[in-house]
Design a protein around this motif. Structure first.
Motif, PDB file in Angstrom:
ATOM      1  N   THR A   1      28.300 113.509 102.575  1.00 36.47           N
ATOM      2  CA  THR A   1      27.949 114.713 103.314  1.00 36.47           C
ATOM      3  C   THR A   1      26.482 114.640 103.739  1.00 36.47           C
ATOM      4  OG1 THR A   1      27.201 115.978 101.388  1.00 36.47           O
ATOM      5  CG2 THR A   1      29.562 116.030 101.899  1.00 36.47           C
ATOM      6  N   PRO A   2      26.128 115.232 104.871  1.00 32.67           N
ATOM      7  CA  PRO A   2      24.723 115.222 105.323  1.00 32.67           C
ATOM      8  C   PRO A   2      23.774 115.835 104.298  1.00 32.67           C
ATOM      9  CG  PRO A   2      26.175 115.930 107.095  1.00 32.67           C
ATOM     10  CD  PRO A   2      27.011 115.866 105.863  1.00 32.67           C
ATOM     11  N   GLU A   3      24.225 116.888 103.617  1.00 35.39           N
ATOM     12  CA  GLU A   3      23.375 117.552 102.626  1.00 35.39           C
ATOM     13  C   GLU A   3      23.019 116.614 101.485  1.00 35.39           C
ATOM     14  OE1 GLU A   3      23.446 121.381  99.553  1.00 35.39           O
ATOM     15  OE2 GLU A   3      25.209 120.889 100.769  1.00 35.39           O
ATOM     16  N   VAL A   4      24.015 115.896 100.948  1.00 34.86           N
ATOM     17  CA  VAL A   4      23.771 114.970  99.842  1.00 34.86           C
ATOM     18  C   VAL A   4      22.939 113.786 100.313  1.00 34.86           C
ATOM     19  CG1 VAL A   4      24.864 113.386  98.217  1.00 34.86           C
ATOM     20  CG2 VAL A   4      25.831 115.663  98.580  1.00 34.86           C
ATOM     21  N   ALA A   5      23.225 113.259 101.492  1.00 32.26           N
ATOM     22  CA  ALA A   5      22.460 112.128 102.027  1.00 32.26           C
ATOM     23  C   ALA A   5      20.981 112.474 102.139  1.00 32.26           C
ATOM     24  CB  ALA A   5      23.014 111.719 103.387  1.00 32.26           C
ATOM     25  N   ALA A   6      20.677 113.680 102.625  1.00 33.01           N
ATOM     26  CA  ALA A   6      19.283 114.100 102.776  1.00 33.01           C
ATOM     27  C   ALA A   6      18.621 114.293 101.413  1.00 33.01           C
ATOM     28  CB  ALA A   6      19.220 115.387 103.586  1.00 33.01           C
ATOM     29  N   ALA A   7      19.345 114.873 100.453  1.00 39.48           N
ATOM     30  CA  ALA A   7      18.781 115.123  99.126  1.00 39.48           C
ATOM     31  C   ALA A   7      18.487 113.822  98.390  1.00 39.48           C
ATOM     32  CB  ALA A   7      19.738 115.992  98.312  1.00 39.48           C
ATOM     33  N   ILE A   8      19.341 112.825  98.567  1.00 41.33           N
ATOM     34  CA  ILE A   8      19.141 111.539  97.905  1.00 41.33           C
ATOM     35  C   ILE A   8      17.847 110.875  98.368  1.00 41.33           C
ATOM     36  CG2 ILE A   8      20.031 109.159  97.928  1.00 41.33           C
ATOM     37  CD1 ILE A   8      22.807 110.303  97.454  1.00 41.33           C
ATOM     38  N   LEU A   9      17.470 111.096  99.614  1.00 35.96           N
ATOM     39  CA  LEU A   9      16.228 110.519 100.130  1.00 35.96           C
ATOM     40  C   LEU A   9      14.998 111.199  99.525  1.00 35.96           C
ATOM     41  CD1 LEU A   9      17.108 110.110 103.930  1.00 35.96           C
ATOM     42  CD2 LEU A   9      17.024 108.328 102.174  1.00 35.96           C
ATOM     43  N   ARG A  10      15.140 112.452  99.102  1.00 35.77           N
ATOM     44  CA  ARG A  10      14.000 113.218  98.594  1.00 35.77           C
ATOM     45  C   ARG A  10      13.902 113.208  97.072  1.00 35.77           C
ATOM     46  NH1 ARG A  10      16.512 117.282 101.704  1.00 35.77           N
ATOM     47  NH2 ARG A  10      16.939 118.358  99.724  1.00 35.77           N
ATOM     48  N   GLU A  11      15.037 113.101  96.402  1.00 40.55           N
ATOM     49  CA  GLU A  11      15.077 113.325  94.954  1.00 40.55           C
ATOM     50  C   GLU A  11      15.741 112.144  94.247  1.00 40.55           C
ATOM     51  OE1 GLU A  11      16.895 117.215  94.253  1.00 40.55           O
ATOM     52  OE2 GLU A  11      16.479 117.702  96.360  1.00 40.55           O
ATOM     53  N   ASP A  12      15.818 112.270  92.922  1.00 38.59           N
ATOM     54  CA  ASP A  12      16.493 111.251  92.120  1.00 38.59           C
ATOM     55  C   ASP A  12      17.980 111.234  92.487  1.00 38.59           C
ATOM     56  OD1 ASP A  12      17.184 109.457  90.007  1.00 38.59           O
ATOM     57  OD2 ASP A  12      17.801 111.178  88.804  1.00 38.59           O
ATOM     58  N   PRO A  13      18.501 110.110  92.974  1.00 41.56           N
ATOM     59  CA  PRO A  13      19.896 110.070  93.426  1.00 41.56           C
ATOM     60  C   PRO A  13      20.898 110.483  92.348  1.00 41.56           C
ATOM     61  CG  PRO A  13      18.732 108.144  94.219  1.00 41.56           C
ATOM     62  CD  PRO A  13      17.802 108.840  93.265  1.00 41.56           C
ATOM     63  N   ALA A  14      20.691 110.012  91.117  1.00 45.44           N
ATOM     64  CA  ALA A  14      21.649 110.336  90.051  1.00 45.44           C
ATOM     65  C   ALA A  14      21.710 111.837  89.801  1.00 45.44           C
ATOM     66  CB  ALA A  14      21.271 109.599  88.772  1.00 45.44           C
ATOM     67  N   ALA A  15      20.549 112.498  89.807  1.00 45.74           N
ATOM     68  CA  ALA A  15      20.520 113.946  89.577  1.00 45.74           C
ATOM     69  C   ALA A  15      21.198 114.696  90.719  1.00 45.74           C
ATOM     70  CB  ALA A  15      19.076 114.410  89.416  1.00 45.74           C
ATOM     71  N   VAL A  16      20.979 114.233  91.946  1.00 41.82           N
ATOM     72  CA  VAL A  16      21.611 114.862  93.110  1.00 41.82           C
ATOM     73  C   VAL A  16      23.128 114.731  93.022  1.00 41.82           C
ATOM     74  CG1 VAL A  16      21.908 114.715  95.614  1.00 41.82           C
ATOM     75  CG2 VAL A  16      19.617 114.527  94.617  1.00 41.82           C
ATOM     76  N   ILE A  17      23.587 113.539  92.707  1.00 44.15           N
ATOM     77  CA  ILE A  17      25.030 113.286  92.635  1.00 44.15           C
ATOM     78  C   ILE A  17      25.671 114.122  91.530  1.00 44.15           C
ATOM     79  CG2 ILE A  17      26.766 111.515  92.117  1.00 44.15           C
ATOM     80  CD1 ILE A  17      24.672 109.505  93.411  1.00 44.15           C
ATOM     81  N   ASP A  18      25.030 114.176  90.363  1.00 45.72           N
ATOM     82  CA  ASP A  18      25.562 114.975  89.257  1.00 45.72           C
ATOM     83  C   ASP A  18      25.613 116.457  89.624  1.00 45.72           C
ATOM     84  OD1 ASP A  18      26.344 115.756  86.595  1.00 45.72           O
ATOM     85  OD2 ASP A  18      24.266 116.298  86.248  1.00 45.72           O
ATOM     86  N   HIS A  19      24.578 116.949  90.283  1.00 50.13           N
ATOM     87  CA  HIS A  19      24.533 118.365  90.674  1.00 50.13           C
ATOM     88  C   HIS A  19      25.691 118.722  91.603  1.00 50.13           C
ATOM     89  CE1 HIS A  19      22.991 122.222  92.075  1.00 50.13           C
ATOM     90  NE2 HIS A  19      23.126 121.792  93.310  1.00 50.13           N
ATOM     91  N   HIS A  20      25.926 117.883  92.613  1.00 53.00           N
ATOM     92  CA  HIS A  20      26.977 118.189  93.582  1.00 53.00           C
ATOM     93  C   HIS A  20      28.377 117.890  93.036  1.00 53.00           C
ATOM     94  CE1 HIS A  20      24.544 119.311  97.086  1.00 53.00           C
ATOM     95  NE2 HIS A  20      23.639 118.495  96.588  1.00 53.00           N
ATOM     96  N   ALA A  21      28.430 117.083  91.983  1.00 50.57           N
ATOM     97  CA  ALA A  21      29.716 116.896  91.305  1.00 50.57           C
ATOM     98  C   ALA A  21      30.027 118.102  90.432  1.00 50.57           C
ATOM     99  CB  ALA A  21      29.684 115.632  90.457  1.00 50.57           C
ATOM    100  N   ALA A  22      28.984 118.634  89.755  1.00 57.58           N
ATOM    101  CA  ALA A  22      29.188 119.745  88.833  1.00 57.58           C
ATOM    102  C   ALA A  22      29.682 121.003  89.543  1.00 57.58           C
ATOM    103  CB  ALA A  22      27.895 120.046  88.076  1.00 57.58           C
ATOM    104  N   ASP A  23      29.169 121.249  90.769  1.00 52.56           N
ATOM    105  CA  ASP A  23      29.633 122.442  91.486  1.00 52.56           C
ATOM    106  C   ASP A  23      30.763 122.133  92.474  1.00 52.56           C
ATOM    107  OD1 ASP A  23      28.449 121.266  93.723  1.00 52.56           O
ATOM    108  OD2 ASP A  23      26.768 122.673  93.815  1.00 52.56           O
ATOM    109  N   ALA A  24      31.265 120.880  92.418  1.00 56.90           N
ATOM    110  CA  ALA A  24      32.415 120.452  93.232  1.00 56.90           C
ATOM    111  C   ALA A  24      32.166 120.616  94.727  1.00 56.90           C
ATOM    112  CB  ALA A  24      33.678 121.195  92.818  1.00 56.90           C
ATOM    113  N   SER A  25      30.907 120.549  95.147  1.00 61.71           N
ATOM    114  CA  SER A  25      30.585 120.701  96.567  1.00 61.71           C
ATOM    115  C   SER A  25      30.680 119.397  97.342  1.00 61.71           C
ATOM    116  CB  SER A  25      29.172 121.275  96.725  1.00 61.71           C
ATOM    117  OG  SER A  25      28.206 120.393  96.165  1.00 61.71           O
TER     118      SER A  25
END
Length: 333
Positions: free
Chosen positions: A216-240
């Motif tokens: 998703t564009p939202e996750v792709a953009a967040a991965i560039l700014r933040e720790d990828p593992a934390a971003v992925i876990d966050h969006h997995a936890a809320d099923a987004s």
């Protein structure tokens, strides 16, 4: 009555270096502590001097112990993810502390298990409920650390290893495809490449780049700014993000598989402990059937593994407490 002697304990990570002074009493009373960014400094002794200058003990520090990521080879330790070189024999004169020890960080964590309370542990499987017998610790964080604890019939004796760098062994076709994908990039593929913070992002890239999930564009953009593992876990936890959900599901399966590998190799009837930075953050995910099913998926060994107590270490200072306990033992000598 004079106060109990002071000892210094440290837990060095790729991101932070925690230091604390403890009294050598029964409760290991802490008198001072601080946390420093590891990358902002050039050596262990530099940070220790800074800490002692900022928190003057007012009396001699009689012993020190530091948990450090990386093997101790002939008294020389080169911490993972840091351009430092630690000469263990030279530390007493550099620090002005007579007794100094350096442990592998997972060995320090293993020492710290004895200092934990029941509230510091999250139960995944009660098992036999016995603490007697060998134990093991597996700790996914920035990398993947592992250690064992030998039971001599009266107490546990921690020992370090570099098991996280052993070859990754897939257990199904999807994991075999992941291995092929990573082999093209890295050549040798260890469990650390898939069961760690970097592993989470490797899994995500594999699923994305092989068409097994859509970014998703939202996750792709967040991965560039933040720790990828934390971003992925966050969006997995809320099923987004379905791709993130698939990533974490695969991560949990492989963590379960390697945890049981280590448990069997150490015959950890006294308990298997999941340490490191990641397990406490994904505790709800680990309590779903996915993790335990993977942990127990060892054919004829399933009933044996069902008898092993299985816990998540919730106290993020376990390695620091372990270093303090080891420093206290230096005083006994």
């Amino acid at each position: 009555m004079p106060p109990e002697p002071l000892v210094l304990a440290g837990d060095l990570g790729g991101t932070n270096f925690r230091l604390a002074l403890f009294r050598s009493d029964a409760g290991m009373t802490r008198t001072a502590s601080a946390k420093y960014r590891s990358a902002d400094h050039s050596s262990l002794e530099e940070v220790v001097r800074l800490f002692l200058e900022s928190h003057p003990p007012g009396e001699p520090v009689l012993a020190a112990c530091f948990g450090v990521p990386g093997p101790n080879i002939a008294g020389i330790v080169k911490p993972s993810n840091l351009d430092w070189k630690i000469d263990v024999a030279g530390l007493p004169s550099l620090l002005g502390i007579h007794r100094v020890a350096v442990l592998n960080d997972l060995e320090a964590t293993a020492h710290g298990l004895a200092a934990l309370r029941q509230t510091d542990l999250g139960v995944l499987q009660a098992g036999s409920g016995s603490s007697a017998g060998n134990r093991c610790v597996i700790a996914p964080g920035t990398g993947l650390g592992e250690a064992g604890l030998f039971w001599d019939g009266a107490e546990h004796h921690p020992w370090a290893c570099e098991g996280g760098h052993a070859d990754f062994a897939p257990t199904d076709d999807l994991q075999a495809a992941l291995l092929d994908f990573l082999r093209k990039e890295f050549g040798s593929v260890s469990f650390e490449r898939v069961v760690s913070g970097m592993g989470i992002f490797n899994i995500y890239r594999f699923l994305r780049d092989t068409g097994r999930g859509k970014e998703t564009p939202e996750v792709a953009a967040a991965i560039l700014r933040e720790d990828p593992a934390a971003v992925i876990d966050h969006h997995a936890a809320d099923a987004s993000c379905p791709l993130c959900v698939s990533t974490m599901d695969l991560f949990v399966r492989m963590l379960g598989s390697e945890a049981s590998n280590l448990a069997l190799k150490t015959m950890a009837t006294g308990g298997v402990f999941l340490g490191g930075g990641i397990p406490p953050k994904i505790l709800p995910l680990l309590r779903r059937p996915l993790f335990l099913e993977s942990f127990l998926n060892k054919g004829r060994m399933k009933s044996l593994l069902q008898s092993f107590p299985l816990h998540v270490v919730l106290n993020d200072e376990t390695a620091l407490l372990g270093s303090a306990r080891r420093a206290l033992k230096l005083l006994e000598r």
